[in-house]
Structure formats: structure tokens, C-alpha cells
Design an enzyme around this catalytic site. Sequence first.
Site, PDB file in Angstrom:
ATOM      1  N   ASP A 186      -4.294   2.778  -5.151  1.00  0.00           N
ATOM      2  CA  ASP A 186      -2.882   2.883  -4.773  1.00  0.00           C
ATOM      3  C   ASP A 186      -2.448   1.721  -3.890  1.00  0.00           C
ATOM      4  O   ASP A 186      -1.469   1.831  -3.151  1.00  0.00           O
ATOM      5  CB  ASP A 186      -2.611   4.218  -4.065  1.00  0.00           C
ATOM      6  CG  ASP A 186      -3.451   4.387  -2.811  1.00  0.00           C
ATOM      7  OD1 ASP A 186      -4.355   3.558  -2.584  1.00  0.00           O
ATOM      8  OD2 ASP A 186      -3.214   5.342  -2.052  1.00  0.00           O
ATOM      9  N   LYS A 214      -6.408  11.128  10.982  1.00  0.00           N
ATOM     10  CA  LYS A 214      -5.973  10.387   9.800  1.00  0.00           C
ATOM     11  C   LYS A 214      -6.827  10.680   8.569  1.00  0.00           C
ATOM     12  O   LYS A 214      -6.312  11.001   7.497  1.00  0.00           O
ATOM     13  CB  LYS A 214      -5.977   8.885  10.082  1.00  0.00           C
ATOM     14  CG  LYS A 214      -5.581   8.072   8.844  1.00  0.00           C
ATOM     15  CD  LYS A 214      -5.613   6.569   9.078  1.00  0.00           C
ATOM     16  CE  LYS A 214      -5.295   5.841   7.775  1.00  0.00           C
ATOM     17  NZ  LYS A 214      -5.323   4.379   7.913  1.00  0.00           N
ATOM     18  N   ASP A 253       0.834  -1.201   0.000  1.00  0.00           N
ATOM     19  CA  ASP A 253       0.000   0.000   0.000  1.00  0.00           C
ATOM     20  C   ASP A 253       0.870   1.253   0.000  1.00  0.00           C
ATOM     21  O   ASP A 253       1.867   1.325   0.730  1.00  0.00           O
ATOM     22  CB  ASP A 253      -0.900  -0.007   1.247  1.00  0.00           C
ATOM     23  CG  ASP A 253      -2.142   0.834   1.048  1.00  0.00           C
ATOM     24  OD1 ASP A 253      -2.168   1.618   0.091  1.00  0.00           O
ATOM     25  OD2 ASP A 253      -3.079   0.707   1.853  1.00  0.00           O
TER      26      ASP A 253
END
Length: 1334
Positions: A1249, A1090, A1021
Site C-alpha cells: 500500500d 500503533k 503511503d
Amino acid sequence: MSLLRVCAFAKCLNRRSLFEKCAFRVSFADCCQPCVSRRSGAVRRISETPFHLQRSNFSFVIPKIEDGKKRVLEQSHLLDVLEARIHQLKADGVLDVQHAKVQFVKACSSGGGVFSGKGPKSKPQERPDIPKSGQTAAKGASTSQPSRWMKKLTDEKKKKLKKQQHLQQTIQKKKNVKEKPSAKSKGSKGSSMLPGTAHKTISTTAKKTVPLNKKSKGDIKVSEEICAAVSSTVTSTAVPAVAAAAAAAGTAAMPHKVSKGRRKNSKSQAPDAEGQKADALEEAKELAEVERRLSQQVSQWTSSQCTSEHLWEDSEAAACGDIQLSIRSYLEACVFAGDIERAHRFLLSQHRVRSRRKHLNTDIYNIMMRVWAKKGTLSQIGRMFILLEESSLKPNLASYCAALECMGRDPKCSPKRVTRCLSQMEEDGLCVDDLFSQCMFQQDERDMVLNAMRAVQPDYQPKFSATASQCTSPLVQDFYTQRADHRYPKLDFTREELQERFKQQLNMEQACNITIDSVEAAKHVTENMVKMRELLADQRAQWQKILLQALRESKMILAKTNTNDYRLNLYPYLCLLKDSEYVDIMIQSVANLPPSGESLRILARDLGNRVFTKYSVRQKHQNQTLEKLASIYYAYTDLLAKDTKEYDVLPREQWCKLEMEQSSGPVLQGGETSWPYMLTLELGTYMVDIMVKNLKINSDILNPAYDRKLIPILYHMYTFRSTRQIGFIKPHPILSQMQQDAMETKLTFDSYVMPMLCPPVPWTSVKFGAYLLTPTKLMRTVDGATQHTALLEKCQNLDAVLDSLNQLGNCAWRINKPLLDIIISIFNDRGSDKLDIPPPLSEAPKIPHLNSHDPAYKREVINAKKKCSEMHSLRMDALYKLSIANHVRDEIFWFPHNMDFRGRTYPCPPYFNHLGSDVTRAILVFAEGKPLGPKGLDWLKIHLVNLTGLKKRSSLEGRLEYADSIMEDILDSADNPLNGKKWWMNADEPWQALACCMEIANAVRSPDPTQFISHFPVHQDGSCNGLQHYAALGRDVIGATSVNLMPCEVPQDVYSGVAQQVEEFRARDAKSGLKIAQVLEGFISRKVVKQTVMTVVYGVTRYGGRLQIEKRLKEIDDFPKDHVWDASHYLVRMVFSGLKEMFTGTREIQDWLTESARLISKSGHTVEWVTPLGLPIIQPYHRTRNQVLKSTMQHISLQIRHDIKERPDTVKQKNAFPPNFIHSLDSTHMMLTALHCYSAGLTFVSVHDCFWTHALTVDTMNKVCREQFIALHNQPILQDLSNFLLLKYCTRLPTEAKNKKYQEYRRLMLLLAKVPQTGDFDLQQVKESTYFFS
């Protein structure tokens, strides 16, 4: 008498329309000849009628109230203005007004204005100004005193003449004196030119003097002039001209006070004026340099083969595309249904009226030519050619193809006719060989055209030009040219196995739907379930008969109504399929309707789309493409099968080669016309109306105590979504109860919902790829948006993009059966919120049925209904996914891929795919297994620790040590997932963690773990991938370190870094006494910030970030809930401040992108760009336009936000550009990685991604991933973007330098040219960064 009054009223209205026509440049020359004589006669009759009779009749019909008088006087005033304007335009030579065909109706000279009445209530003396103006207009021909409007226009004309003379003098001087840009900006005589004339020097390269009043501001296309200059031999003179123009414009745009002061020789001018002059001089030089560079780029781009000039035409050219699409769809539907007469009448009715004829193009006439060609009626094709000529259209290749086909079908056709046809083609500049390479042949059309050709040239063979154009992107040039080391992977199937799978998939797609077993079938069957299933089956059989009868009756009525030939009618669309097929579609939609109902718009869209899908499949069957498809696919399997030779070509290249070899017969690619969104909705609404009116059930079916009566099973009602009232279709509670109790064992899906049973057809063009028969878009868009497809079709080379999609689609999958069985057992028990398995509806809260007016009770009912609706949606979603997985549990399957408008890739099947939730990802494994090798087991352990969410700040060695330390828990989880220690349930991704535990257990227990065959996908990742791209673009050392572009011993966690910085801000503020900072002590964590940090790079606003933080704070049990609002406001401010300090380069680039998009949007354009792989992207955000679909059921109001005829939505354009641009870069990086992994023989898939491969090949994939990231960012991405935007938006100068548009243009040009500066980060360090992707 009443008839006479109506006629008189109509004549007066005609009088008004005549003036409007004149004002808008419409003459009878635009009309058909039969209409001209009729209309000119009507004008003559009106003008000959005594006006006092018209006036008295008009005033008798219209009540003479004050509002009416006011309106009449205003109309009189308006006519005065319009006539004055016409006089001026005729004098300027702009309007071509033909007195022979248009007679202006003069106003009455008796004093009251055009529409003033004679009655007692008409009092012109009360408002003397307006009647006076009307009187002047009426007597304009005979009175010497002009009106005030004519005076204004005369003065304006004098000013224009002065400007024109001044311009001509300036041009004459420029011819004699060599231009120097610097001389112009120093206050020489040239700098005193009028601001609007400086840029006119560009057009002098063509040696044409264009008067200023000849073109309006928006008509001057400097880009065309530059292109013309560059393509001719005068390139050397064009560049100085542009620079000089820019310099002059810069000087002319200086504040007027400076030049005013210069003339007065003011003493106080010196310091300020000199500073302003220096600034203006510097800006003028900068602008001149930008335009010089721009003109050089024009010459490069026009000579480039990659980007053709027509690719970047304005979107407005497609303004009438929807109407053309509707006409084309209607004609094709009529032809498909066999109603040729209706199609022919409709086309002629559109052709006869000029206002409707303008919507026709050559392809529409070709539809009927194709029909007559099949029938061998050459005379009708000849008539179509005449109609084309009348419409000022030219026949294209398809037109001549139809004519030649018709000749080829007639064995008695004279070769002279064919020769004449070919000669005419040559005169029109068309090549015969292009017929065979570009025309969309159906059935035996190609063979018939070949027959005609061989009648005059017996040995004729079509010559195909080599179409193997290499992609010009430097990123992939080596990939396509240097293939010596490429090892393309094969599938673990024989040729015969793949061909058998093709037959299964073809059968499923021909049926258009599939019925499978539900996973709830495993439940114990009760007596009540059996009873409900029987009742439902009986009811559906009755409903089928009722709907069939109702549909036939409604079609008969529809066939007899709307008989006007020019009207579009739904009737042909109801004849495309068998009546029983429409009924099956309707019955299926009833079965899938949720208890809470569905909006009419969505239900109608789904019904219309199902009809279109079946129609498209039937079209391919009728066109005889199935046999050819099978033949090519069988040959294509040689490339993929394990028992055939190795090939050095890509799937797309092999398919194209096979199509060239098997060129006879129909063409597979494209040809079908997609339906307009409004048509799909209208057809679907019509079907819903039939269902609502005719589907009924006995009211006592569940409770015999009730009185028996027939009640509808569907209700059309209205509900509010936000502030909008929308139509809703809701099932009766009796039907919902029956469906819930029956828990039926079968589910019916559209075929495209299922994974493919054979490898997908490779994408070879914008219109062809993925499924065998089901129509699929290469680029998924908002319903009704067409600009993306139009842009893609004009793009010359998308090979790299198509090849990457094919690589992703060629990955074979299978089901992790042990894990699937565990999930189904929990699903059929009572579900589990902790494990993300939704419970059944029996666990939903009961809706209270008390009769109370208490607001708290009402709130409770609303919340209970909302919870039930959410639970039903989640339960059905899980049921669909698990049932599909269970259906293919013993199969190997594939997911065809397409992309969104930014280039991000997605699997086509909507429910079950690897982009789904933790549950669906866990039950998917690669079909191909590979040995673990020496490091594979370690990668499995590291992957497991990553899935737990623990040890994010630890090194890979630290994670490996942790995995070894908990090996006992790992093995226990694998052996006793539901009855053991249940360690896996505490992971961030519990089901994937359990699957990994099982794989590790099997590997460590095998005789040799290095030889253990693993099918398990290991993920790598990106570390906040959006910020990685920003840091690489800006070469930002601090930002690059924060997101692991720089090698580090342990991973840098940007989220923890931001959380730490926010905590420092909080401590400082708490110390200074800020209460909310004190309340937040101990609550600021990585988890809280986050999501906001992750999405800031993708354009989240402070408002959106506050909502994200608010949600996280509410999840903390100990946090005081009354402080959530203030805390979220405070924290989002701190997060944005922290990011600004950490990522200065990122913020500069983001601001540059945002401001560029804002100015582009304000100039009236949508933002477009091209990815480094050549994929064109356009942002489809326009101002909202409301459109109403009228139906007998209800009027559906649609908010259209993608209409290219509307101005761009500036706010959306500017906010979306930075995230969309970064998304286009991360998709480019993924595509490059996919291509190079494929050439290395790796199995590779991605979730944006997050990259997946076998444990054996993780190191190879990591190497490729880093190399391609460096290669991507070694390109001058921002500079290329700047060049493209300048070329697209800054080659059309506004007319006057004084005006606001010129100032905006200059600001845009300077901004786009000023690319943000970059830092000192060395991209090569990414190769050594372990945690870049990990």
C-alpha cells in the site's frame, strides 16, 4: 508342518478379507480377468476346506491368551453385523452383489462362532451373549429366528417404506395443486411432511421419483439439479419449487413442542406458540427469498462466460493428484534420461493391477505415446490406445497428436491410416484445429503432425480461433476497449541493446548459477586469510573427487536394488544431469551452510530444488525452445525499445501475437511437470546422506599438535524446535573456523537470485512468464500445496492481473553508487546497530568454556550461542544484498514479479529488491530519469520529512516549511554524511533520508531545478490502508474521517486518535483506583499502540496484540519492568475497546466475515472467493496431517497443513478470512492503479500500500490512485461476495431438515444473505482528500 500352518493362517485371513470386500462394495468384477479365475478358485478351495482343520491350525499358531479371545469374539460379532447389513442392502437394491463371482464363507455351525477355539481355555459359557450372537450369524440360513440386528434393520426398512409412500403421495398432490409458498407455512397438510422430504420437490422438475433409500445424505447435489432446471425450459417452475421447499423446511424445522401442543389443544400454548410460529414464519419467508434469489443467480452465472461452471468444482476431485504427479514425474525422468525400457515396464506394471491403474490418466499414457511417436513405432501407440480403453479412459488431443506425429514421420504411411485416425477423432468429439492451438509441441512435433494432415489434405492450414477475450470485470472494461488516450512508456534502450542484454541473461540462466565478488574482498588481505583460502581450495578439490566416486557407486547400487517394476525409484532422478553437476550442487550447499547448522528438511529441499531447476532448463534445451524464445524475444523488443514505432498494445498482447505468428516449432508455454514436494525432499535427503558419509577432513589441519585422523565435516544430529525433535546437519567447528578466517572473495548464487539483465518475459498464462528459462510460479504457495494452481488453471480470464504484474516487472532500476560505497565502507569496518548494518562475527560475544553445572552459566551459554547465530544470519543477509548490488552497480536491471495466494505482489529475486529493508531501498533508484518540473522539488522535500517520521500531524505546507527551515542540515548531510552533523542518522529511515538529502542537494545546486533529471522514487503511503478499505466498504463516516478518506486541512492520525482514547480510559480507571492505570500515567503514546491498531484490521488477536504492546513497553527505559505483563494486558483491552467505538461499521463487517468463514468451514469446505478483477482465491488452511518420509538417514516427519483431503481448520479459516479478504482488496486497488499509471506513461512500482513514482508524476499518480479506489468501492463488493458464497456453499441441501446439518445450512444461508448495512459516507469525497495517500 510349519508351511501348512502358515497356509492355514493365510486362508483364515483371506476369509476375513472376503467379508470386508463385500461390506465395502468390492466384487471380483473390479479385478482383471486373469485375477478373477485365480481368486474365485482360491475362494472355492477355502470354502471346501473342512473348517475344523482351519480352526485347529489357526488356534495352534495364535497364542490363546485372554486378549486374543476377546478380539476373536469381537470379530465374530462384527461379522454378524456385516452379514446382516449385506442382507439389508441386497434387499434395498443398493449393492450389486454377484453370487456368481463372490461366495460368502459361512461361519461354522458347530457352535463356537467363527474364530472360537476348541481348547480347554475357551469358555463360551462365561460370556453367553457374544457366542449366542455368533451362533445366530452362523445359522442364519437355517434358523427361523432372526438376530437382533436383523430385527433392527427390518424395522428401519418399514419406516423407510412409510416415508417413501408419504413422499410419493405428497409429490402426487403437488402435481395437481398449484404451489404457494405462503400456504405451506401456515400449518396446512403440506406442512406435516417429514422434515427430510421437503427439498425433494426440486428433483421433480426432471420428472423422476427417487426413493429415499437410493441416495445417502451426501450424494444429493441440488446445485446440479438447479443448474439442469435453469438451463432447460423449466426455469419458471424451478424457482417456486425452491421457494416452496425452503418454506416447508422452515416450517418443519419448528420446535416439536409447538406441534405437540397444537395436537393437545393446550390452553397455555397461545402466547408463546404464536410468537414462535410468527418467528418461524418470518424465518421461512426469509429463507425462501434467499433461495429464490439464489436460483436466479444460478441462471445468470451458468449463462455467464466469465465464470465457467467447472471452475468451482470441489477440491476433493484432485484427491489422487499427488500420486499422478509422482507417476508422471517418474516417467518423464526415465524418458529424459533415455531409459525408455524402464519407463515402459513401469507403466505396464501400473496398468496391470486395478488398484494402481485407477491412479493413471490419459496424460500419463500420452508420455509413452510421445516416445513411440519419436521412434516411429505406430504399433506401440496402438497398444497404448488399447490400454486406454481397458482403463475406461478416452484418448484426448495429445493422444491423437502422438498418433498423427508418428504417421507424419513415416514417409510410406498410407493416407487411409491418417483418414481413419481423423475419423476416430471426430467420433470422440475432437477438432483437428484444436490440435495446433492446445497441444504442447516439442522439437519438430508440430511439423510432423502437419505432414500427416497434408498427406490427406495437401493445402491444409490450421485455423486459430480468436482468443482475444476481453476481461468482463467492469473495473477494466474501459481500460481494454478505449485506448485512444493511452501512452505506453518505452525503455531508454535501443533494440540492439535490449537484444544484447537478452543474450547475457540467457547465458546466466543456462548456467543455473553465477559466481560474483563479495564486498568483503575490499578488505585488507592478511597472511592467515591467504593460507585459509588455499586450504579450502585444496579440500574442495579433494571433496569433489570423493563425492563423484561416492555418487557413481551409490547409483550402481541403486540401479540394481528395488527392481520391482511398479516401485518408484530415485535412480532416474540421479541420471538427469551429469554426475559432476550433482557434485557441484552438493559442494555449493556446504559452502553456504551456517556455523549453527541447518535443518535436514530445509537443506534437502534446497538441494532437490536446485536439481529440478537444472533439469527444467535442460528440458527446454532438449525441446529446442531456446531458438524460438530468442526469435520471439528479439521481435518483442520492438515494443519496448526507444528507436522503434509506438504500439497501442500491452506487452502480454504483443507476446501472444508474436507466438501466433511464429507458430511453427515447439511451444514455449508450460509442458514441464513440477515435482511433488515429497520427491524433492527424498532426492535432497539422498544427496545429504552421501555428503555426511563421505566428506571428511584431517583433524590436525588447523593444529598440527593433534593426532591426525579423518573426521567428518558434517554431522547429522537432533535438536528440539519447540516440542518437536528435528534432524539437523551441522558443520564441524574446524570447517566453520576455516570459512570464517578465509573471508572468501567469491559468492555463488542460483541465477534466479539475481535481478534480470533484460526486461522479463511477460506473463501470458499461469505457467509462462518472468524468467527466460528458470521455472517460476505465478502464485507462490506453501511447499506441496497444489489447490491454488489448479484453481488458476481453470480460470478463464486473468488478463488484468497478468498485465499489472508485467507492468511492475517492466520497471528498470539502477544502483545509487555514492550511497552504496558509504554503506559498504561501514559494513567492512565494524557495522552499526543504529544504522541497521550488522557487525562482523568477530564482534559477537564469546561463548564461555568453563566446566560448570551452574544453571546461570548454562543460560549464559545458550544466550551467547543464540546471539552468535542471529548475528551470523543478519551479517550473511547483508553480505548477499550488498554483494549483489555491487555486482550490478554499473548495470540496468529488472525485477520480475509474482504474487501470493491473496494477490499481493512480490519481486521474484529473494534477497535484493525494493521490498527489502531501509538499506536496500536506499540504494535503488529508477533507471529512467525525468525532470523535476515545477512541483518536483517540493515533493522531494515533503518525502524527506515523511522519512524522518516527524511532522506526521502537519499539513503538506507545514512539512514543506519545515524542510526549508532545515535546509542547512540537509546539505550538510549530503556533503559530509559520516563526518558532519549527521542529522540524517536520527530519521526513522536513515539511509533513505540520506539518499533524499543527496538528491535535494544536487537539485538545488543545479542551474534550473525544474529541469534537473531525477531518478529518485517518491513514496505515497496509504493512511492505515486496511481500515481505509473497511471504512469504504461500510460507508462509515466516522471511520472514513479517522483514516483520511474525508478531506481535512491536516492529516488525521488514527494511531494518535486511538492513543488519546486509551488515555481517557486510563485516566477514568486511575481515578477509580485501578493500580495498573496509575502506573501507566505518562507512558501511553502513539508508538505504543500503533502496531496493534495497524494489525487489528489484519486479524491480530488479543494475544498477539498484547505481545506487540509488551515489546513497545520494554523499549521504554523508564517504564517499570515488573508491571509490563499487567500493563500489556490492560492496554490491549483498552485498544480493542477504543477501536470498537471508533469503527463500528468495521467491526460489523469483520464479524460478518469471521462468522461466515466459521460456518463455511464447519460445513466441511475451505473459504473461496473472487477478487473484483477475477482472481480466484482459496484459503489453504486444513487440519494437520503427519506424513513421514522414510530414508536411510532418518525418517522426516512432516506436518502437512494444506492437504485438501483433510477437513478445514475452522479456527484458522475464520481468523484469516477478514485480513485475507482485505489484502485481496488492497492488491486489487494496487493493480488497478498500476494499469492506469502504465496507460498514462508513468513509472510506477509498489510496496503493497505504498506507491512509488518520479517526483514529476506524483500528482498524476495521486489522481489515478484516488479514482481507482472510488471505482473499486463503487462496485457492490460485499453483495458480490455474498452472492458468490451463496452460490458456492448453499446450493446443496442436506437430506433431512431435522438433522443438525440442515440447521447449520439454514444458518449459513441466512447469514451469507444478510450483508452488513452501510452508512452515508460519499465515496466521491476521496478525490478531494489530500491525505488519503500522502
